[in-house]
Design a protein around this motif. Structure first.
Motif, PDB file in Angstrom:
ATOM      1  N   UNK A  27      58.512  50.111  45.630  1.00  0.00           N
ATOM      2  CA  UNK A  27      58.167  51.263  43.788  1.00  0.00           C
ATOM      3  C   UNK A  27      58.288  50.909  42.817  1.00  0.00           C
ATOM      4  N   UNK A  28      59.347  49.641  42.859  1.00  0.00           N
ATOM      5  CA  UNK A  28      58.983  48.948  40.711  1.00  0.00           C
ATOM      6  C   UNK A  28      57.834  47.882  40.924  1.00  0.00           C
ATOM      7  N   UNK A  29      57.665  47.522  41.684  1.00  0.00           N
ATOM      8  CA  UNK A  29      56.368  47.081  41.936  1.00  0.00           C
ATOM      9  C   UNK A  29      55.067  47.242  41.274  1.00  0.00           C
ATOM     10  N   UNK A  30      55.319  48.894  41.253  1.00  0.00           N
ATOM     11  CA  UNK A  30      54.252  49.688  41.621  1.00  0.00           C
ATOM     12  C   UNK A  30      53.986  50.086  40.420  1.00  0.00           C
ATOM     13  N   UNK A  31      54.836  50.868  39.371  1.00  0.00           N
ATOM     14  CA  UNK A  31      54.663  51.009  38.817  1.00  0.00           C
ATOM     15  C   UNK A  31      54.863  50.342  37.002  1.00  0.00           C
ATOM     16  N   UNK A  32      55.636  48.866  37.230  1.00  0.00           N
ATOM     17  CA  UNK A  32      55.269  48.080  36.322  1.00  0.00           C
ATOM     18  C   UNK A  32      53.561  47.035  37.265  1.00  0.00           C
ATOM     19  N   UNK A  33      52.785  47.521  37.821  1.00  0.00           N
ATOM     20  CA  UNK A  33      51.995  46.766  38.089  1.00  0.00           C
ATOM     21  C   UNK A  33      50.896  47.726  37.525  1.00  0.00           C
ATOM     22  N   UNK A  34      51.152  48.807  38.204  1.00  0.00           N
ATOM     23  CA  UNK A  34      50.030  49.593  37.448  1.00  0.00           C
ATOM     24  C   UNK A  34      49.970  50.840  35.934  1.00  0.00           C
ATOM     25  N   UNK A  35      51.231  50.569  35.714  1.00  0.00           N
ATOM     26  CA  UNK A  35      51.642  51.439  34.642  1.00  0.00           C
ATOM     27  C   UNK A  35      51.749  50.553  33.657  1.00  0.00           C
ATOM     28  N   UNK A  36      53.196  50.252  33.112  1.00  0.00           N
ATOM     29  CA  UNK A  36      53.793  48.848  32.156  1.00  0.00           C
ATOM     30  C   UNK A  36      52.959  47.477  31.614  1.00  0.00           C
ATOM     31  N   UNK A  37      52.744  47.096  32.449  1.00  0.00           N
ATOM     32  CA  UNK A  37      51.605  45.551  31.749  1.00  0.00           C
ATOM     33  C   UNK A  37      50.460  46.168  31.937  1.00  0.00           C
ATOM     34  N   UNK A  38      49.428  46.369  32.163  1.00  0.00           N
ATOM     35  CA  UNK A  38      48.562  46.536  31.611  1.00  0.00           C
ATOM     36  C   UNK A  38      48.582  47.599  29.975  1.00  0.00           C
ATOM     37  N   UNK A  39      49.393  47.884  29.661  1.00  0.00           N
ATOM     38  CA  UNK A  39      49.557  49.361  28.575  1.00  0.00           C
ATOM     39  C   UNK A  39      50.008  48.138  26.914  1.00  0.00           C
ATOM     40  N   UNK A  40      51.271  47.027  27.932  1.00  0.00           N
ATOM     41  CA  UNK A  40      51.798  46.163  27.257  1.00  0.00           C
ATOM     42  C   UNK A  40      50.831  44.744  26.988  1.00  0.00           C
ATOM     43  N   UNK A  41      49.842  44.111  27.873  1.00  0.00           N
ATOM     44  CA  UNK A  41      49.855  42.637  27.809  1.00  0.00           C
ATOM     45  C   UNK A  41      47.655  43.347  27.568  1.00  0.00           C
ATOM     46  N   UNK A  42      47.113  43.088  26.661  1.00  0.00           N
ATOM     47  CA  UNK A  42      45.646  43.239  26.484  1.00  0.00           C
ATOM     48  C   UNK A  42      45.788  42.465  27.008  1.00  0.00           C
ATOM     49  N   UNK A  43      44.262  42.839  27.910  1.00  0.00           N
ATOM     50  CA  UNK A  43      43.168  42.631  28.974  1.00  0.00           C
ATOM     51  C   UNK A  43      44.071  41.457  30.076  1.00  0.00           C
ATOM     52  N   UNK A  44      45.394  42.272  31.120  1.00  0.00           N
ATOM     53  CA  UNK A  44      45.488  41.408  31.681  1.00  0.00           C
ATOM     54  C   UNK A  44      45.030  41.996  32.583  1.00  0.00           C
ATOM     55  N   UNK A  45      44.599  40.851  34.023  1.00  0.00           N
ATOM     56  CA  UNK A  45      44.692  41.098  35.264  1.00  0.00           C
ATOM     57  C   UNK A  45      45.119  41.969  36.184  1.00  0.00           C
ATOM     58  N   UNK A  46      44.814  42.675  37.270  1.00  0.00           N
ATOM     59  CA  UNK A  46      45.288  43.123  38.322  1.00  0.00           C
ATOM     60  C   UNK A  46      45.947  42.914  38.437  1.00  0.00           C
ATOM     61  N   UNK A  47      46.229  41.299  39.191  1.00  0.00           N
ATOM     62  CA  UNK A  47      47.051  40.387  40.047  1.00  0.00           C
ATOM     63  C   UNK A  47      47.631  39.922  39.234  1.00  0.00           C
ATOM     64  N   UNK A  48      47.905  39.702  37.893  1.00  0.00           N
ATOM     65  CA  UNK A  48      49.143  39.565  37.123  1.00  0.00           C
ATOM     66  C   UNK A  48      49.808  40.224  36.587  1.00  0.00           C
ATOM     67  N   UNK A  49      49.104  41.572  36.888  1.00  0.00           N
ATOM     68  CA  UNK A  49      50.091  42.366  36.042  1.00  0.00           C
ATOM     69  C   UNK A  49      50.919  43.047  37.489  1.00  0.00           C
ATOM     70  N   UNK A  74      52.180  40.742  40.095  1.00  0.00           N
ATOM     71  CA  UNK A  74      52.679  39.659  40.029  1.00  0.00           C
ATOM     72  C   UNK A  74      53.674  39.930  39.064  1.00  0.00           C
ATOM     73  N   UNK A  75      53.946  40.393  37.302  1.00  0.00           N
ATOM     74  CA  UNK A  75      54.345  40.420  36.956  1.00  0.00           C
ATOM     75  C   UNK A  75      55.708  41.600  37.349  1.00  0.00           C
ATOM     76  N   UNK A  76      55.438  42.190  37.907  1.00  0.00           N
ATOM     77  CA  UNK A  76      56.052  43.715  38.131  1.00  0.00           C
ATOM     78  C   UNK A  76      56.808  42.808  39.345  1.00  0.00           C
ATOM     79  N   UNK A  77      56.663  42.114  41.073  1.00  0.00           N
ATOM     80  CA  UNK A  77      57.262  41.888  40.851  1.00  0.00           C
ATOM     81  C   UNK A  77      58.666  40.973  41.041  1.00  0.00           C
TER      82      UNK A  77
END
Ligand code: ZN
Length: 382
Positions: free
Chosen positions: A28-50, A52-55
């Motif tokens: 759940x944490x990986x999903x919420x960070x990967x889908x919501x937090x990191x794409x908002x914070x890091x401009x142009x981040x790829x889905x996979x990288x987002x 991975x940072x979530x996990x």
């Protein structure tokens, strides 16, 4: 309580387990960070990288929680309370203790040891988050900011004065110190914990009804607090009732023992005739050496029953032999007793005197409660 936990490591001699719920939470944490937090914070981040940072962030968070629980566990050990296991589960971590602190001061240092670890973790990430120059990689700044915020949240949550959270333990220790009565202090701290739990449930339900599904977390945490606070109070009542009651007072006599030279095939007759779930095992001199439980018989394949001797598979955990003068409260803290449900009461030479079972103890507890009630509120009819 959540499902059985699985042991993954042993650190400083303390087993670390994870509950299956933990995997769901990491997901759940990986999903919420990967889908919501990191794409908002890091401009142009790829889905996979987002993701991975979530996990990585979820795992880092659980490392912080593990460090928090080790803070508790190491202090518990120093004040003479044994730590059975550290579990990571639904809402973080829990250090499972065998027994209770003996003094209010011990409880206080035990309760504060977790926050004492989380505070510097939150502070280090917080300082880093503020100190990093704007030119630093956005991903790095986002990772650090999340750890600073989540550790601050863990700290705040644990300091809520709701027993059995750390803040509630601090409250109990202070009440205990003032009154000298751990039973009364536990009852008050537990009521406070349940009260805060109900407030969180109400808040969670109301915010959910008002369209904020995040409120469900508050309701869930509230329910956890209510259940845990009640459980702690019951445990404390049990310990209080049985402190100063010795094993000989509660045992059933005589101790029906199985001789060590019998095969399991022959031993089965004892289980059929007496319908106990476990029997004491003696050695050739008649001294008790352990217990044979019905679980052990059931685990043995039929083909081996006639070839296996009782002495070979008897459970020889020393906690299953209780001296007649030993406190029942102490016995209740033994995992072996919880597992087998019975223990053999022995004299100074190891001779079996009787058997004390969980059923004996439950009966005594009910009788003690009856006695308490009739002493307090209800008038006794003449
Ligand atoms: Zn804690």
């Amino acid at each position: 309580m959540p499902g059985r936990s699985v042991r993954i490591a042993r650190i400083a001699g303390i087993p670390v387990g994870v509950s299956p719920w933990w995997l769901i939470i990491v997901g759940l944490i990986t999903w919420s960070l990967g889908a919501g937090y990191y794409p908002g914070e890091v401009h142009g981040i790829t889905t996979a990288a987002s993701y991975a940072l979530g996990l990585a962030s979820a795992l880092l968070l659980f490392a912080s929680i593990l460090a928090h629980e080790f803070g508790h566990a190491l202090v518990a050990r120093r004040v003479g309370v044994e730590v059975e296991e550290i579990d990571l589960w639904l809402l973080g971590g829990v250090a499972r203790m065998r027994g209770q602190p003996k003094k209010p001061g011990d409880e206080l240092s035990f309760a504060l040891a977790g926050p004492a670890v989380t505070t510097p973790i939150a502070a280090i990430f917080g300082v880093l988050a503020l100190a990093l120059p704007a030119s630093a990689p956005a991903a790095l700044r986002a990772v650090i900011r999340y750890q600073a915020e989540i550790n601050l949240l863990i700290l705040g949550f644990n300091l809520i004065p709701a027993f059995p959270l750390d803040g509630g333990r601090v409250a109990r220790a202070l009440l205990w110190q003032r009154s000298g009565d751990i039973g009364a202090a536990t009852a008050t701290a537990s009521r406070l914990g349940q009260g805060i739990g109900y407030v969180l449930i109400a808040f969670g339900v109301i915010s959910t009804l008002n369209g904020a599904p995040g409120g469900l977390w508050f309701a869930l945490i509230g329910m956890f607090l209510v259940v845990a606070a009640k459980a702690e109070q019951v445990q404390e009542q049990v310990l209080t009732t049985f402190t100063g009651v010795c094993a000989a007072e509660l045992m059933s006599q005589p101790a029906i023992c199985i001789p060590p030279a019998l095969t399991l095939d022959e031993a089965q007759e004892y289980f059929a005739r007496y319908r106990f779930t476990a029997f004491p095992i003696t050695d050739t001199t008649g001294r008790a050496v352990g217990m044979l439980s019905i679980d052990q018989l059931e685990r043995t394949p039929d083909s081996k029953l006639a070839r296996t001797f009782v002495a070979e598979i008897a459970d020889r955990d020393p906690a299953l032999l209780v001296h007649e003068n030993e406190d029942i409260a102490h016995l209740l803290e033994q995992p072996a007793f919880a597992r087998v449900g019975r223990a053999v009461v022995v004299d100074g030479e190891g001779g079996p005197l009787g058997v004390v079972s969980l059923t004996d103890i439950q009966r005594a507890l009910r009788a003690a409660r009856l006695h308490d009630d009739s002493n307090s509120a209800r008038p006794v009819p003449r």
